[in-house]
Write a protein that holds these residues in place. Structure first.
Motif, PDB file in Angstrom:
ATOM      1  N   GLU A 105       7.065 -15.513   5.970  1.00 18.77           N
ATOM      2  CA  GLU A 105       7.378 -14.906   7.212  1.00 18.77           C
ATOM      3  C   GLU A 105       6.261 -13.693   7.584  1.00 18.77           C
ATOM      4  O   GLU A 105       6.426 -13.389   9.029  1.00 18.77           O
ATOM      5  N   VAL A 106       5.469 -13.375   6.721  1.00 18.62           N
ATOM      6  CA  VAL A 106       4.756 -12.203   7.346  1.00 18.62           C
ATOM      7  C   VAL A 106       3.122 -12.597   7.217  1.00 18.62           C
ATOM      8  O   VAL A 106       2.741 -13.165   6.018  1.00 18.62           O
ATOM      9  N   GLY A 107       2.453 -12.323   8.203  1.00 22.05           N
ATOM     10  CA  GLY A 107       1.201 -12.828   8.216  1.00 22.05           C
ATOM     11  C   GLY A 107       0.067 -12.180   7.343  1.00 22.05           C
ATOM     12  O   GLY A 107       0.370 -11.185   6.664  1.00 22.05           O
ATOM     13  N   GLU A 108      -1.167 -12.914   7.051  1.00 23.99           N
ATOM     14  CA  GLU A 108      -2.052 -12.151   5.933  1.00 23.99           C
ATOM     15  C   GLU A 108      -2.449 -10.937   6.713  1.00 23.99           C
ATOM     16  O   GLU A 108      -2.736  -9.947   5.769  1.00 23.99           O
ATOM     17  N   ARG A 109      -2.731 -10.469   7.872  1.00 22.96           N
ATOM     18  CA  ARG A 109      -3.325  -9.409   8.137  1.00 22.96           C
ATOM     19  C   ARG A 109      -2.309  -8.237   7.697  1.00 22.96           C
ATOM     20  O   ARG A 109      -2.546  -7.016   7.440  1.00 22.96           O
ATOM     21  N   VAL A 110      -0.948  -8.551   7.907  1.00 17.95           N
ATOM     22  CA  VAL A 110       0.123  -7.453   7.827  1.00 17.95           C
ATOM     23  C   VAL A 110       0.453  -7.032   6.384  1.00 17.95           C
ATOM     24  O   VAL A 110       0.328  -6.038   5.990  1.00 17.95           O
ATOM     25  N   ARG A 111       0.184  -8.607   5.791  1.00 20.92           N
ATOM     26  CA  ARG A 111       0.129  -8.263   4.296  1.00 20.92           C
ATOM     27  C   ARG A 111      -1.016  -7.185   3.402  1.00 20.92           C
ATOM     28  O   ARG A 111      -0.741  -6.549   2.621  1.00 20.92           O
ATOM     29  N   GLY A 144      -4.056   0.120 -13.977  1.00 24.27           N
ATOM     30  CA  GLY A 144      -4.747  -0.444 -12.670  1.00 24.27           C
ATOM     31  C   GLY A 144      -4.714   0.667 -11.359  1.00 24.27           C
ATOM     32  O   GLY A 144      -4.001   1.514 -11.574  1.00 24.27           O
ATOM     33  N   ARG A 145      -5.578   0.265 -10.810  1.00 25.15           N
ATOM     34  CA  ARG A 145      -5.794   1.334  -9.825  1.00 25.15           C
ATOM     35  C   ARG A 145      -6.411   0.551  -8.165  1.00 25.15           C
ATOM     36  O   ARG A 145      -7.318   0.671  -7.848  1.00 25.15           O
ATOM     37  N   PRO A 146      -5.317  -0.300  -7.918  1.00 26.85           N
ATOM     38  CA  PRO A 146      -5.822  -1.131  -6.701  1.00 26.85           C
ATOM     39  C   PRO A 146      -6.173  -0.157  -5.371  1.00 26.85           C
ATOM     40  O   PRO A 146      -5.234   0.692  -5.341  1.00 26.85           O
ATOM     41  N   VAL A 147      -6.919  -0.602  -4.410  1.00 21.41           N
ATOM     42  CA  VAL A 147      -7.022   0.034  -3.114  1.00 21.41           C
ATOM     43  C   VAL A 147      -6.700  -0.902  -2.144  1.00 21.41           C
ATOM     44  O   VAL A 147      -6.162  -0.186  -0.969  1.00 21.41           O
ATOM     45  N   SER A 148      -6.685  -2.096  -2.273  1.00 24.52           N
ATOM     46  CA  SER A 148      -6.495  -3.018  -1.179  1.00 24.52           C
ATOM     47  C   SER A 148      -5.939  -4.230  -1.888  1.00 24.52           C
ATOM     48  O   SER A 148      -6.208  -4.499  -2.895  1.00 24.52           O
ATOM     49  N   GLY A 149      -5.571  -5.249  -0.772  1.00 25.18           N
ATOM     50  CA  GLY A 149      -5.269  -6.517  -1.218  1.00 25.18           C
ATOM     51  C   GLY A 149      -4.012  -7.112  -0.604  1.00 25.18           C
ATOM     52  O   GLY A 149      -3.328  -6.267   0.206  1.00 25.18           O
ATOM     53  N   ASP A 150      -3.704  -8.239  -0.703  1.00 24.49           N
ATOM     54  CA  ASP A 150      -2.332  -8.625  -0.305  1.00 24.49           C
ATOM     55  C   ASP A 150      -1.468  -8.106  -1.076  1.00 24.49           C
ATOM     56  O   ASP A 150      -1.475  -7.801  -2.073  1.00 24.49           O
ATOM     57  N   VAL A 151      -0.234  -7.241  -0.153  1.00 16.85           N
ATOM     58  CA  VAL A 151       0.840  -6.522  -0.880  1.00 16.85           C
ATOM     59  C   VAL A 151       1.542  -7.753  -1.871  1.00 16.85           C
ATOM     60  O   VAL A 151       1.935  -7.074  -3.021  1.00 16.85           O
ATOM     61  N   ILE A 152       1.620  -8.720  -1.819  1.00 14.35           N
ATOM     62  CA  ILE A 152       2.388  -9.808  -2.691  1.00 14.35           C
ATOM     63  C   ILE A 152       1.624  -9.825  -4.020  1.00 14.35           C
ATOM     64  O   ILE A 152       2.149  -9.605  -5.093  1.00 14.35           O
ATOM     65  N   ASP A 153       0.304  -9.846  -3.832  1.00 12.97           N
ATOM     66  CA  ASP A 153      -0.523 -10.112  -5.043  1.00 12.97           C
ATOM     67  C   ASP A 153      -0.584  -8.788  -5.912  1.00 12.97           C
ATOM     68  O   ASP A 153      -0.533  -8.760  -7.062  1.00 12.97           O
ATOM     69  N   LEU A 154      -0.647  -7.458  -5.206  1.00 10.96           N
ATOM     70  CA  LEU A 154      -0.534  -6.203  -5.640  1.00 10.96           C
ATOM     71  C   LEU A 154       0.815  -6.089  -6.489  1.00 10.96           C
ATOM     72  O   LEU A 154       0.761  -5.541  -7.732  1.00 10.96           O
ATOM     73  N   ILE A 155       1.959  -6.348  -5.735  1.00 12.19           N
ATOM     74  CA  ILE A 155       3.120  -6.496  -6.551  1.00 12.19           C
ATOM     75  C   ILE A 155       3.271  -7.047  -7.752  1.00 12.19           C
ATOM     76  O   ILE A 155       3.727  -6.548  -8.882  1.00 12.19           O
ATOM     77  N   LEU A 156       2.709  -8.321  -7.610  1.00 12.91           N
ATOM     78  CA  LEU A 156       2.767  -9.497  -8.756  1.00 12.91           C
ATOM     79  C   LEU A 156       1.935  -8.996  -9.953  1.00 12.91           C
ATOM     80  O   LEU A 156       2.219  -9.196 -11.071  1.00 12.91           O
ATOM     81  N   ASP A 157       0.854  -8.225  -9.554  1.00 12.61           N
ATOM     82  CA  ASP A 157      -0.145  -7.629 -10.523  1.00 12.61           C
ATOM     83  C   ASP A 157       0.921  -6.586 -11.465  1.00 12.61           C
ATOM     84  O   ASP A 157       0.565  -6.571 -12.800  1.00 12.61           O
ATOM     85  N   ASP A 158       1.536  -5.773 -10.713  1.00 11.48           N
ATOM     86  CA  ASP A 158       2.162  -4.773 -11.454  1.00 11.48           C
ATOM     87  C   ASP A 158       3.296  -5.330 -12.216  1.00 11.48           C
ATOM     88  O   ASP A 158       3.639  -5.106 -13.370  1.00 11.48           O
ATOM     89  N   HIS A 159       3.885  -6.382 -11.623  1.00 11.82           N
ATOM     90  CA  HIS A 159       5.103  -7.008 -12.365  1.00 11.82           C
ATOM     91  C   HIS A 159       4.477  -7.599 -13.703  1.00 11.82           C
ATOM     92  O   HIS A 159       5.016  -7.615 -14.782  1.00 11.82           O
ATOM     93  N   ARG A 160       3.342  -8.114 -13.812  1.00 11.75           N
ATOM     94  CA  ARG A 160       2.681  -8.584 -14.986  1.00 11.75           C
ATOM     95  C   ARG A 160       2.358  -7.495 -15.823  1.00 11.75           C
ATOM     96  O   ARG A 160       2.342  -7.602 -17.105  1.00 11.75           O
ATOM     97  N   ARG A 161       1.734  -6.343 -15.261  1.00  3.92           N
ATOM     98  CA  ARG A 161       1.768  -5.073 -16.229  1.00  3.92           C
ATOM     99  C   ARG A 161       3.033  -4.734 -16.734  1.00  3.92           C
ATOM    100  O   ARG A 161       2.982  -4.306 -17.969  1.00  3.92           O
ATOM    101  N   PHE A 162       4.082  -4.638 -15.921  1.00  5.71           N
ATOM    102  CA  PHE A 162       5.547  -4.322 -16.449  1.00  5.71           C
ATOM    103  C   PHE A 162       5.835  -5.357 -17.918  1.00  5.71           C
ATOM    104  O   PHE A 162       6.153  -4.817 -18.977  1.00  5.71           O
ATOM    105  N   GLU A 163       5.538  -6.510 -17.698  1.00  2.00           N
ATOM    106  CA  GLU A 163       5.970  -7.501 -18.715  1.00  2.00           C
ATOM    107  C   GLU A 163       5.063  -7.006 -20.078  1.00  2.00           C
ATOM    108  O   GLU A 163       5.267  -7.241 -21.354  1.00  2.00           O
ATOM    109  N   GLU A 164       3.805  -6.760 -19.730  1.00  2.00           N
ATOM    110  CA  GLU A 164       2.755  -6.544 -20.940  1.00  2.00           C
ATOM    111  C   GLU A 164       3.162  -5.238 -21.559  1.00  2.00           C
ATOM    112  O   GLU A 164       3.125  -5.053 -22.973  1.00  2.00           O
ATOM    113  N   LEU A 165       3.565  -4.151 -20.861  1.00  2.00           N
ATOM    114  CA  LEU A 165       4.026  -3.110 -21.190  1.00  2.00           C
ATOM    115  C   LEU A 165       5.253  -3.020 -22.110  1.00  2.00           C
ATOM    116  O   LEU A 165       5.479  -2.239 -23.423  1.00  2.00           O
TER     117      LEU A 165
END
Length: 181
Positions: A134-140, A8-29
């Protein structure tokens, strides 16, 4: 190196979603590392690149920002860093093995999977859930862009090469993040 395996090569998005995407990649790898019919050497190199890049980007950008926003405490962030160090140590054991068709490799992959899966679960519960609350969407979103940029740069810099993982593990031992042997 990891070109054949999509990290993957994300460039933007909610940091939580990006981290979770990587977590699923870890599980697949990790599934691919357990599969004797896969190119385990290529998979371990890809896993190394993603693991190191992800952890560095979290420690550089995500954990400090969440502490500043008081979404997580110092303990949670420090514990996350300790678990990254433990994951890097388990990863190094996998990288240092010559063959990928031995019981030693299977045992090292089992240890890596246990270490990483424990961290993913704990991080999702104790860091990502509070960040969601605790963290707003814009900050995420801003944090997501910074995380993605750093993560991608670390992958481009071949951060998962064995010499770098050795250096990171040595530094973690020196900093007291790992038990000295």
């Amino acid at each position: 190196m990891s070109d054949a395996i999509d990290l993957g090569r994300p460039v933007s998005g909610d940091v939580i979603d990006l981290i979770l995407d990587d977590h699923r990649r870890f599980e697949e790898l990790l599934r691919q590392l357990r599969d004797s019919s896969s190119d385990r050497d290529a998979v371990r190199r890809a896993f190394a690149a993603l693991h190191v890049a992800h952890a560095l980007a979290e420690e550089e950008h995500v954990y400090p920002a969440l502490r500043r926003k008081r979404a997580v405490g110092e303990h949670e962030a420090e514990h996350g860093e300790e678990e990254h160090a433990e994951g890097n140590e388990a990863l190094l054991a996998v990288l240092e093995l010559r063959g990928t068709d031995t019981q030693a490799f299977d045992d090292a992959v089992e240890e890596l999977a246990a270490t990483v899966n424990h961290h993913l679960t704990e991080e999702e519960l104790t860091i990502l859930n509070p960040a969601r609350d605790e963290v707003g969407e814009r900050v995420r979103a801003d944090l997501g862009e910074r995380f993605a940029t750093a993560r991608n740069q670390h992958v481009d810099d071949d951060c998962g090469r064995i010499e770098n993982v050795r250096r990171i593990v040595r530094a973690a031992r020196h900093e007291g993040l790992l038990d000295n042997e």
